[in-house]
Enzyme design. Structure first.
Site, mmCIF file in Angstrom:
data_model
loop_
_atom_site.group_PDB
_atom_site.id
_atom_site.type_symbol
_atom_site.label_atom_id
_atom_site.label_comp_id
_atom_site.label_asym_id
_atom_site.label_seq_id
_atom_site.Cartn_x
_atom_site.Cartn_y
_atom_site.Cartn_z
ATOM 1 N N SER A 1 0.507 -0.914 0.006
ATOM 2 C CA SER A 1 -0.026 -0.198 -0.205
ATOM 3 C C SER A 1 0.748 1.022 0.267
ATOM 4 O O SER A 1 0.353 2.699 -0.105
ATOM 5 C CB SER A 1 -0.731 0.143 1.396
ATOM 6 O OG SER A 1 -0.053 0.446 2.325
ATOM 7 N N LYS B 1 0.723 5.284 6.679
ATOM 8 C CA LYS B 1 0.812 5.460 5.769
ATOM 9 C C LYS B 1 0.996 7.152 5.752
ATOM 10 O O LYS B 1 1.759 7.365 6.519
ATOM 11 C CB LYS B 1 -0.759 5.847 5.645
ATOM 12 C CG LYS B 1 -2.061 4.477 5.882
ATOM 13 C CD LYS B 1 -1.745 3.489 4.713
ATOM 14 C CE LYS B 1 -2.440 2.520 4.738
ATOM 15 N NZ LYS B 1 -2.258 1.423 3.493
#
Length: 249
Positions: free
Chosen positions: A60, A115
């Site tokens: 991701s 993230k």
């Protein structure tokens, strides 16, 4: 008493004295346990409030972070979270837009995520055709990766109606992966996105990140290997030497 007996007696007394001194110099089991306890406490303090490690298992955050990257996370910068609570000890800095953070996500207690922070409290965020807009200005995100995948809607994005900017019609709002907003980030919260935008499960789906969930800022990669390789002993034969000690930006 003869001279020989006197000599033997002196030697015996001297030997006993040396043996007693040697026994005193050897640490006892209580001292060993105390030293081990101090070492464990020091390690826990270091891991809780200063540094921790993190291992990348998904794509991701490609190409910034790859599967098989081992990271050093700076917890002191933001302030480590006290175990089993939502309280933080003070850090020497605060999260900033663009930071790559490790955090405890709100949608699960089973794992930690990494993230990029793209939205700070008060920011107005919007995405149009994969381009992120911050306070009305398109962002030049050199780190973002986009794949040729058709756009799609997802019912999990329905939470966004709770923070829509003024003037947006809630009844007709239909967010998709590549087109959503404008949203206004409330106080005490952050908006997180993965750099691999079409392969990231992030704030677009599970919502905002509360400040107290942040555990640290990623500093650098201390080891990396091609974990997806089928070669045996890939952690030795597939080392990515060019990534070791790379700073994460």
């Amino acid at each position: 008493m003869s001279d020989d007996e006197r000599v033997r007696r002196k030697r015996r007394v001297a030997g006993e004295s040396r043996g007693t001194a040697g026994d005193d110099e050897r640490p006892g089991w209580k001292e060993n346990i105390r030293s081990l306890g101090f070492a464990v406490i020091f390690f826990l303090i270091l891991r809780t409030f200063v540094l921790q490690t993190f291992f990348i298992t998904s794509g991701s955050m490609e190409d910034t972070l790859l599967v098989g990257d081992f990271l050093v996370v700076n917890r002191a910068a933001i302030g480590g979270r006290l175990p089993f609570s939502d309280k933080h000890v003070p850090g020497y800095s605060a999260p900033e837009r663009g930071d790559v953070l490790v955090f405890d996500p709100p949608h699960t207690d089973e794992f930690r995520l990494v993230k990029r922070l793209v939205g700070m409290p008060g920011d107005r965020l919007e995405m149009r055709d994969q381009v992120l807009y911050l306070n009305g200005e398109a962002q030049d995100e050199s780190y973002a990766v986009h794949l040729p995948i058709p756009d799609e809607s997802d019912p999990r994005m329905g939470w966004q109606t709770t923070i829509l900017a003024d003037g947006v019609d809630v009844a007709s709002y239909r967010p998709t992966r590549d087109n959503w907003g404008p949203l206004v980030v409330p106080e005490g919260h952050y908006f997180m996105l993965g750099d691999n935008r079409e392969e990231s499960y992030d704030s677009r789906y599970w919502g905002l990140l509360e400040h107290w969930r942040v555990e640290g800022k990623v500093s650098f990669i201390y080891f990396s290997y091609n974990r997806e390789s089928y070669r045996p002993f890939a952690f030795v034969r597939e080392v990515r030497w060019d990534r070791i000690f790379d700073r994460v930006r």
